[in-house]
Design a protein around this motif. Structure first.
Motif, PDB file in Angstrom:
ATOM      1  N   ALA A 302       0.828  -1.204   0.000  1.00 34.85           N
ATOM      2  CA  ALA A 302       0.000   0.000   0.000  1.00 34.85           C
ATOM      3  C   ALA A 302       0.864   1.256   0.000  1.00 34.85           C
ATOM      4  CB  ALA A 302      -0.931  -0.016   1.214  1.00 34.85           C
ATOM      5  N   LEU A 303       1.951   1.239   0.772  1.00 30.45           N
ATOM      6  CA  LEU A 303       2.834   2.404   0.825  1.00 30.45           C
ATOM      7  C   LEU A 303       3.561   2.603  -0.507  1.00 30.45           C
ATOM      8  CD1 LEU A 303       3.970   4.701   2.473  1.00 30.45           C
ATOM      9  CD2 LEU A 303       5.683   3.140   3.404  1.00 30.45           C
ATOM     10  N   LEU A 304       3.983   1.517  -1.128  1.00 30.79           N
ATOM     11  CA  LEU A 304       4.632   1.616  -2.440  1.00 30.79           C
ATOM     12  C   LEU A 304       3.679   2.198  -3.476  1.00 30.79           C
ATOM     13  CD1 LEU A 304       6.536  -1.793  -2.463  1.00 30.79           C
ATOM     14  CD2 LEU A 304       7.604   0.451  -2.539  1.00 30.79           C
ATOM     15  N   LEU A 305       2.425   1.729  -3.474  1.00 30.58           N
ATOM     16  CA  LEU A 305       1.445   2.234  -4.436  1.00 30.58           C
ATOM     17  C   LEU A 305       1.100   3.691  -4.150  1.00 30.58           C
ATOM     18  CD1 LEU A 305      -0.988  -0.811  -4.827  1.00 30.58           C
ATOM     19  CD2 LEU A 305       0.896  -0.119  -6.308  1.00 30.58           C
ATOM     20  N   ALA A 306       0.982   4.039  -2.867  1.00 23.33           N
ATOM     21  CA  ALA A 306       0.692   5.433  -2.525  1.00 23.33           C
ATOM     22  C   ALA A 306       1.824   6.351  -2.967  1.00 23.33           C
ATOM     23  CB  ALA A 306       0.461   5.559  -1.020  1.00 23.33           C
ATOM     24  N   THR A 307       3.052   5.886  -2.814  1.00 22.98           N
ATOM     25  CA  THR A 307       4.210   6.684  -3.230  1.00 22.98           C
ATOM     26  C   THR A 307       4.223   6.865  -4.738  1.00 22.98           C
ATOM     27  OG1 THR A 307       5.461   5.801  -1.356  1.00 22.98           O
ATOM     28  CG2 THR A 307       6.708   6.855  -3.103  1.00 22.98           C
ATOM     29  N   ALA A 308       3.982   5.768  -5.473  1.00 19.74           N
ATOM     30  CA  ALA A 308       3.946   5.868  -6.929  1.00 19.74           C
ATOM     31  C   ALA A 308       2.791   6.746  -7.389  1.00 19.74           C
ATOM     32  CB  ALA A 308       3.834   4.477  -7.540  1.00 19.74           C
ATOM     33  N   ALA A 309       1.652   6.650  -6.715  1.00 16.54           N
ATOM     34  CA  ALA A 309       0.500   7.478  -7.084  1.00 16.54           C
ATOM     35  C   ALA A 309       0.809   8.955  -6.900  1.00 16.54           C
ATOM     36  CB  ALA A 309      -0.705   7.077  -6.239  1.00 16.54           C
ATOM     37  N   LEU A 310       1.594   9.290  -5.884  1.00 16.61           N
ATOM     38  CA  LEU A 310       2.008  10.679  -5.683  1.00 16.61           C
ATOM     39  C   LEU A 310       2.917  11.137  -6.816  1.00 16.61           C
ATOM     40  CD1 LEU A 310       2.279  13.256  -3.944  1.00 16.61           C
ATOM     41  CD2 LEU A 310       4.211  12.144  -2.813  1.00 16.61           C
ATOM     42  N   VAL A 311       3.881  10.303  -7.183  1.00 17.98           N
ATOM     43  CA  VAL A 311       4.838  10.683  -8.219  1.00 17.98           C
ATOM     44  C   VAL A 311       4.143  10.825  -9.572  1.00 17.98           C
ATOM     45  CG1 VAL A 311       6.925   9.982  -9.443  1.00 17.98           C
ATOM     46  CG2 VAL A 311       6.747   9.627  -6.980  1.00 17.98           C
ATOM     47  N   ARG A 312       3.136   9.989  -9.845  1.00 11.67           N
ATOM     48  CA  ARG A 312       2.474  10.061 -11.161  1.00 11.67           C
ATOM     49  C   ARG A 312       1.681  11.350 -11.333  1.00 11.67           C
ATOM     50  NH1 ARG A 312      -3.092   7.933 -11.253  1.00 11.67           N
ATOM     51  NH2 ARG A 312      -2.784   7.330 -13.417  1.00 11.67           N
ATOM     52  N   LYS A 313       1.446  12.083 -10.255  1.00 16.40           N
ATOM     53  CA  LYS A 313       0.753  13.361 -10.352  1.00 16.40           C
ATOM     54  C   LYS A 313       1.699  14.513 -10.660  1.00 16.40           C
ATOM     55  CE  LYS A 313      -2.875  12.052  -7.040  1.00 16.40           C
ATOM     56  NZ  LYS A 313      -4.008  12.156  -7.991  1.00 16.40           N
ATOM     57  N   VAL A 314       3.003  14.237 -10.711  1.00 16.23           N
ATOM     58  CA  VAL A 314       3.981  15.312 -10.906  1.00 16.23           C
ATOM     59  C   VAL A 314       3.693  16.092 -12.172  1.00 16.23           C
ATOM     60  CG1 VAL A 314       6.393  15.757 -11.488  1.00 16.23           C
ATOM     61  CG2 VAL A 314       5.825  14.299  -9.541  1.00 16.23           C
ATOM     62  N   GLY A 315       3.365  15.414 -13.243  1.00 13.29           N
ATOM     63  CA  GLY A 315       3.136  16.106 -14.508  1.00 13.29           C
ATOM     64  C   GLY A 315       1.701  16.413 -14.798  1.00 13.29           C
ATOM     65  N   SER A 316       0.829  16.425 -13.777  1.00 12.48           N
ATOM     66  CA  SER A 316      -0.586  16.595 -14.015  1.00 12.48           C
ATOM     67  C   SER A 316      -1.009  18.049 -14.236  1.00 12.48           C
ATOM     68  CB  SER A 316      -1.412  16.026 -12.841  1.00 12.48           C
ATOM     69  OG  SER A 316      -1.100  16.724 -11.651  1.00 12.48           O
ATOM     70  N   ALA A 317      -0.060  18.979 -13.996  1.00 16.87           N
ATOM     71  CA  ALA A 317      -0.368  20.392 -14.233  1.00 16.87           C
ATOM     72  C   ALA A 317       0.778  21.029 -15.003  1.00 16.87           C
ATOM     73  CB  ALA A 317      -0.571  21.125 -12.899  1.00 16.87           C
ATOM     74  N   ASP A 318       0.467  22.007 -15.807  1.00 18.34           N
ATOM     75  CA  ASP A 318       1.500  22.656 -16.601  1.00 18.34           C
ATOM     76  C   ASP A 318       2.459  23.455 -15.728  1.00 18.34           C
ATOM     77  OD1 ASP A 318       0.591  21.736 -19.044  1.00 18.34           O
ATOM     78  OD2 ASP A 318      -0.897  23.330 -19.192  1.00 18.34           O
ATOM     79  N   GLU A 319       1.928  23.998 -14.626  1.00 14.52           N
ATOM     80  CA  GLU A 319       2.776  24.761 -13.729  1.00 14.52           C
ATOM     81  C   GLU A 319       2.457  24.384 -12.297  1.00 14.52           C
ATOM     82  OE1 GLU A 319       3.662  28.925 -14.056  1.00 14.52           O
ATOM     83  OE2 GLU A 319       2.864  28.934 -16.086  1.00 14.52           O
ATOM     84  N   ALA A 320       3.423  24.527 -11.449  1.00 13.37           N
ATOM     85  CA  ALA A 320       3.207  24.260 -10.036  1.00 13.37           C
ATOM     86  C   ALA A 320       3.949  25.316  -9.232  1.00 13.37           C
ATOM     87  CB  ALA A 320       3.731  22.858  -9.659  1.00 13.37           C
ATOM     88  N   ALA A 321       3.398  25.633  -8.118  1.00 16.99           N
ATOM     89  CA  ALA A 321       4.042  26.633  -7.273  1.00 16.99           C
ATOM     90  C   ALA A 321       5.359  26.119  -6.748  1.00 16.99           C
ATOM     91  CB  ALA A 321       3.108  26.993  -6.108  1.00 16.99           C
ATOM     92  N   PRO A 322       6.328  26.976  -6.518  1.00 19.97           N
ATOM     93  CA  PRO A 322       7.604  26.518  -5.993  1.00 19.97           C
ATOM     94  C   PRO A 322       7.422  25.782  -4.683  1.00 19.97           C
ATOM     95  CG  PRO A 322       7.762  28.783  -6.772  1.00 19.97           C
ATOM     96  CD  PRO A 322       6.311  28.424  -6.811  1.00 19.97           C
ATOM     97  N   ALA A 323       8.286  24.800  -4.475  1.00 19.48           N
ATOM     98  CA  ALA A 323       8.160  23.944  -3.298  1.00 19.48           C
ATOM     99  C   ALA A 323       8.775  24.580  -2.066  1.00 19.48           C
ATOM    100  CB  ALA A 323       8.810  22.587  -3.539  1.00 19.48           C
ATOM    101  N   GLY A 324       9.642  25.557  -2.232  1.00 19.72           N
ATOM    102  CA  GLY A 324      10.336  26.095  -1.085  1.00 19.72           C
ATOM    103  C   GLY A 324       9.451  26.954  -0.240  1.00 19.72           C
TER     104      GLY A 324
END
Length: 324
Positions: A302-324
């Motif tokens: 479950a943790l592996l899938l949750a982690t991958a599900a988070l990473v797969r959202k990285v490109g879901s928006a054209d822009e993202a606010a800075p992380a800092g």
């Protein structure tokens, strides 16, 4: 991203427990069979050897009893028969142990749709894994390979060891878990996040065509650990936004050697370096307990899938606010 969203429901857990109970019945039965089969088979071989040895003594020279050629030949045959008897005696347990993983793991992962499980096979997605994220390697080996779909999230997950030959020695370039998945939005090009000074740096000089450009994330602790490289400058908002946040979450969730990430087209790759065997089951000699043995496997998945599900959202928006 909450791993609890990927855990099985009560109905699935009940089905898993039923399969464990069936396995336990077979395991106890197999061990009981071995307990009478071994003494019986070995005893028959020993008795036959003793009877034949005594019979040979009647015809052997008194000075060569027990050491004559027929006796030596008998000992060799008796040893071979004893090994065969041992193999036959433990066969019920051996058969159950060989089939236990291919039987139990699909049942344990019953909360995954379209599940396919294999062991020691080459994953279908391995050829698509960008070499820029793992570096050069001469030999690869695989342990458990699991693929399927969870709540519309398709993935392939496998344990891999990649080794590079340097002279007469072999160096392990990667050992751990790889999760391949379809990104929510294809990335037009290649984007990789790897630990600084990885072997992959030798690939960034344009050996694959267009050289990869380095993009800082703007987060000091990440830029000290990671190199972000891409062949598409449009990756900068992703690196400074969603990817940076995902890596910060990964650092908290998966302590140890930093995770690696690659995006290429519609494929996403998450690599978690670790020596841990995520899907280890106890030998047939030990009872299989849901809480002790099975629940940790389900939690890890479950943790592996949750982690991958988070990473797969990285490109879901054209822009993202800075992380800092």
């Amino acid at each position: 991203m909450d791993a609890r969203d990927f855990l099985p429901n009560d109905e699935t857990i009940a089905a898993i427990r039923q399969e464990i109970a069936r396995y336990e019945q077979e395991r106890v039965s197999a061990r009981r069979q071995v307990m009478w089969r071994l003494p019986l088979f070995l005893g028959l071989v020993l008795a036959a050897a003793v009877v034949l040895a005594i019979a040979f003594n009647r015809f052997a020279d008194p000075h060569e009893q027990w050491t004559s050629t027929p006796h030596v030949l008998l000992y060799v045959i008796a040893l071979a028969l004893a090994l065969f008897a041992w193999w036959r005696g433990v066969r019920p347990v051996a058969v159950l142990e060989r089939s236990s993983r291919s039987r139990l793991l699909p049942a344990i992962f019953g909360f995954i749709d379209d599940l396919r499980y294999g062991k020691g096979i080459t994953p279908e997605s391995f050829d698509r894994l960008p070499r820029e994220v793992v570096g050069d390697f001469a030999r690869q080996s695989f342990d458990d390979v699991v693929s399927g779909r969870h709540d519309g999230f398709a993935f392939e997950l496998y344990e891999a060891v990649l080794k590079e030959k340097t002279g007469s020695a072999e160096l392990t370039g990667f050992r751990g878990v790889v999760v391949t998945f379809a990104t929510e939005r294809p990335f037009p090009g290649l984007l990789v996040a790897t630990r600084k000074q990885e072997q992959v740096r030798s690939f960034f000089g344009g050996l694959f065509g267009k050289p990869l450009q380095e993009i800082p994330s703007g987060v000091a602790e990440l830029d000290e650990t990671y190199e972000f490289r891409t062949d598409n400058a449009a990756a900068e908002p992703l690196v400074r936004g969603r990817l940076a946040r995902a890596l910060r979450w990964l650092a908290e969730t998966w302590p140890g050697e930093p995770a690696r990430i690659a995006l290429r087209g519609g494929d996403g790759f998450l690599l978690l370096p670790t020596a841990k065997n995520f899907f280890e089951l106890p030998p047939v000699s030990q009872p299989l307990d849901y809480k002790v043995h099975v629940e940790p496997i389900i939690t890890d998945m479950a943790l592996l899938l949750a982690t991958a599900a988070l990473v797969r959202k990285v490109g879901s928006a054209d822009e993202a606010a800075p992380a800092g």
